[in-house]
Design a protein around this motif. Structure first.
Motif, mmCIF file in Angstrom:
data_model
loop_
_atom_site.group_PDB
_atom_site.id
_atom_site.type_symbol
_atom_site.label_atom_id
_atom_site.label_comp_id
_atom_site.label_asym_id
_atom_site.label_seq_id
_atom_site.Cartn_x
_atom_site.Cartn_y
_atom_site.Cartn_z
ATOM 1 N N TYR A 34 62.772 38.848 45.367
ATOM 2 C CA TYR A 34 63.175 37.701 46.080
ATOM 3 C C TYR A 34 63.308 36.504 45.372
ATOM 4 N N LEU A 35 62.276 36.256 44.485
ATOM 5 C CA LEU A 35 62.150 34.968 44.003
ATOM 6 C C LEU A 35 63.522 34.910 42.739
ATOM 7 N N SER A 36 63.713 36.192 42.150
ATOM 8 C CA SER A 36 64.832 36.446 41.378
ATOM 9 C C SER A 36 66.210 35.992 41.958
ATOM 10 N N TYR A 37 66.411 36.473 43.208
ATOM 11 C CA TYR A 37 67.592 36.388 43.866
ATOM 12 C C TYR A 37 67.586 34.882 44.083
ATOM 13 N N LEU A 38 66.934 34.098 44.641
ATOM 14 C CA LEU A 38 66.799 32.735 44.863
ATOM 15 C C LEU A 38 66.932 31.928 43.623
ATOM 16 N N LEU A 39 66.359 32.279 42.638
ATOM 17 C CA LEU A 39 66.617 31.501 41.137
ATOM 18 C C LEU A 39 68.149 31.684 40.977
ATOM 19 N N LEU A 40 68.450 32.888 41.002
ATOM 20 C CA LEU A 40 69.967 33.157 40.735
ATOM 21 C C LEU A 40 70.903 32.507 41.496
ATOM 22 N N ALA A 41 70.564 32.172 42.943
ATOM 23 C CA ALA A 41 71.614 31.586 43.805
ATOM 24 C C ALA A 41 71.444 30.059 43.208
ATOM 25 N N ILE A 42 70.364 29.502 43.047
ATOM 26 C CA ILE A 42 70.164 28.114 42.728
ATOM 27 C C ILE A 42 71.031 27.911 41.378
ATOM 28 N N VAL A 43 70.962 28.799 40.564
ATOM 29 C CA VAL A 43 71.753 28.709 39.163
ATOM 30 C C VAL A 43 73.318 28.563 39.622
ATOM 31 N N VAL A 44 73.640 29.557 40.552
ATOM 32 C CA VAL A 44 74.969 29.613 40.721
ATOM 33 C C VAL A 44 75.471 28.199 41.635
ATOM 34 N N VAL A 45 74.787 28.007 42.258
ATOM 35 C CA VAL A 45 75.025 26.635 43.231
ATOM 36 C C VAL A 45 75.194 25.341 42.212
ATOM 37 N N VAL A 46 74.195 25.368 41.203
ATOM 38 C CA VAL A 46 74.443 24.289 40.232
ATOM 39 C C VAL A 46 75.461 24.144 39.311
ATOM 40 N N PHE A 47 75.736 25.684 39.119
ATOM 41 C CA PHE A 47 77.020 25.931 38.156
ATOM 42 C C PHE A 47 78.272 25.254 38.955
ATOM 43 N N LEU A 48 78.397 25.893 39.953
ATOM 44 C CA LEU A 48 79.521 25.633 40.637
ATOM 45 C C LEU A 48 79.819 24.031 41.378
ATOM 46 N N THR A 49 78.569 23.447 41.471
ATOM 47 C CA THR A 49 78.482 21.901 41.443
ATOM 48 C C THR A 49 78.849 21.143 40.509
ATOM 49 N N SER A 50 78.453 21.837 39.211
ATOM 50 C CA SER A 50 78.776 21.063 37.927
ATOM 51 C C SER A 50 80.288 21.202 37.403
ATOM 52 N N ALA A 51 80.899 22.662 37.726
ATOM 53 C CA ALA A 51 81.935 22.814 37.288
ATOM 54 C C ALA A 51 83.242 22.572 38.182
ATOM 55 N N ILE A 52 83.062 22.589 39.379
ATOM 56 C CA ILE A 52 84.258 22.499 40.614
ATOM 57 C C ILE A 52 84.370 20.806 40.689
ATOM 58 N N ARG A 53 85.556 20.490 40.514
ATOM 59 C CA ARG A 53 85.915 19.047 41.037
ATOM 60 C C ARG A 53 87.275 19.074 41.989
ATOM 61 N N ILE A 54 87.161 18.315 42.968
ATOM 62 C CA ILE A 54 88.297 18.214 43.767
ATOM 63 C C ILE A 54 88.776 16.697 43.701
ATOM 64 N N LEU A 55 89.912 16.538 43.337
ATOM 65 C CA LEU A 55 90.613 15.421 43.231
ATOM 66 C C LEU A 55 91.619 14.984 44.019
ATOM 67 N N ARG A 56 91.484 14.013 44.893
ATOM 68 C CA ARG A 56 92.804 13.404 45.815
ATOM 69 C C ARG A 56 94.061 13.211 45.148
ATOM 70 N N GLU A 57 94.938 12.904 46.117
ATOM 71 C CA GLU A 57 96.398 12.758 45.431
ATOM 72 C C GLU A 57 96.489 11.809 44.568
ATOM 73 N N TYR A 58 95.688 10.675 45.178
ATOM 74 C CA TYR A 58 95.969 9.476 44.190
ATOM 75 C C TYR A 58 94.969 9.385 42.954
ATOM 76 N N GLU A 59 93.995 10.363 42.707
ATOM 77 C CA GLU A 59 93.108 10.262 41.685
ATOM 78 C C GLU A 59 93.424 11.188 40.319
ATOM 79 N N ARG A 60 93.102 10.856 39.140
ATOM 80 C CA ARG A 60 93.209 11.735 38.074
ATOM 81 C C ARG A 60 91.841 11.617 37.389
#
Length: 252
Positions: free
Chosen positions: A5-31
């Motif tokens: 259970y702890l391993s899955y929880l740690l993996l989920a946290i790593v995935v969330v941190v990775f996605l948070t750091s990797a994914i960006r959404i820019l609006r039409e007026y942003e670059r």
């Protein structure tokens, strides 16, 4: 079971941190200005942007027209009048790469440049020009700013002078000067009126006394004789000659 259970929880946290750091959404007026290991690698957006965590960083840039107040500036006009002038500046980023790489803080740099340019341009004009020709002054300032900010990838779309404030002492001095000019014009007009009345009166007296007119002509001839001109053409009225020549029919 607890370890899994702890391993899955740690993996989920790593995935969330990775996605948070990797994914960006820019609006039409942003670059997004992307740097890979510190080196510029491109301009991204708008839409979904995926970055490599800890390897790539992104700086967002807003492409909309920005409005910035130019704080009141002490300006001394060409006719030595001290005024306070403030303005509002409109600009937008047309080259995100240069706006981030070529200048440390484009907002502060544009503001400081607008202040110095405002003082420099207005200082070359008199107060009356500042008050009456704001549109032309706005265009001159905008052109100078646009030329200098072009290297930063910034387009100055407009600048508007808002207020031109005189201090109270200067306002009173201007009012006193205007009052002195008004009084001088009134006195001058009254003097011209009195002079005209005297000329009319003198003309009436000369018209009634032909001998006085002759003396006036002789005085004028005396004044002209003292001039350096070698040749003098002076009109001599016929009625004056009639007094100098003998009348027809008179006995010798």
């Amino acid at each position: 079971m607890m370890i899994d259970y702890l391993s899955y929880l740690l993996l989920a946290i790593v995935v969330v941190v990775f996605l948070t750091s990797a994914i960006r959404i820019l609006r039409e007026y942003e670059r997004g200005i992307v740097f890979t290991l510190g080196r510029f690698t491109g301009v991204k957006g708008p839409g979904l942007i995926i970055l490599i965590p800890f390897v790539q960083q992104m700086v967002k840039v807003d492409l909309r027209v920005m409005v910035q107040d130019v704080p009141p500036q002490d300006v001394i006009s060409r006719d030595n009048v001290s005024v306070k002038v403030n303005a509002v500046l409109y600009f937008r980023i047309i080259d995100p790469e240069r706006a981030i790489i070529k200048v440390g803080n484009f907002m502060a740099a544009t503001s400081q440049l607008a202040q110095t340019t405002l003082r420099s341009v207005l200082g070359k004009h008199e107060l009356d020009e500042m008050l009456a020709e704001r549109d032309r002054l706005n265009a001159d300032i905008q052109e100078i700013l646009d030329q200098q900010t072009d290297a930063w990838g910034i387009k100055v779309t407009n600048i508007e002078i808002k207020d031109i404030d005189l201090n109270e002492n200067m306002v009173r001095a201007k009012q006193a000067e205007a009052e002195r000019l008004r009084r001088a014009k009134v006195i001058n007009a009254m003097g011209e009126q009195q002079a005209a009345e005297k000329l009319v009166e003198a003309g009436r007296i000369l018209a009634q006394e032909p001998q006085a007119m002759q003396l006036r002509y002789f005085a004028a001839l005396h004044d002209i004789a003292g001039d350096r001109s070698s040749t003098v053409v002076f009109p001599l009225p016929m009625d004056l000659l009639s007094h100098l020549t003998p009348r027809q029919g008179s006995t010798s």
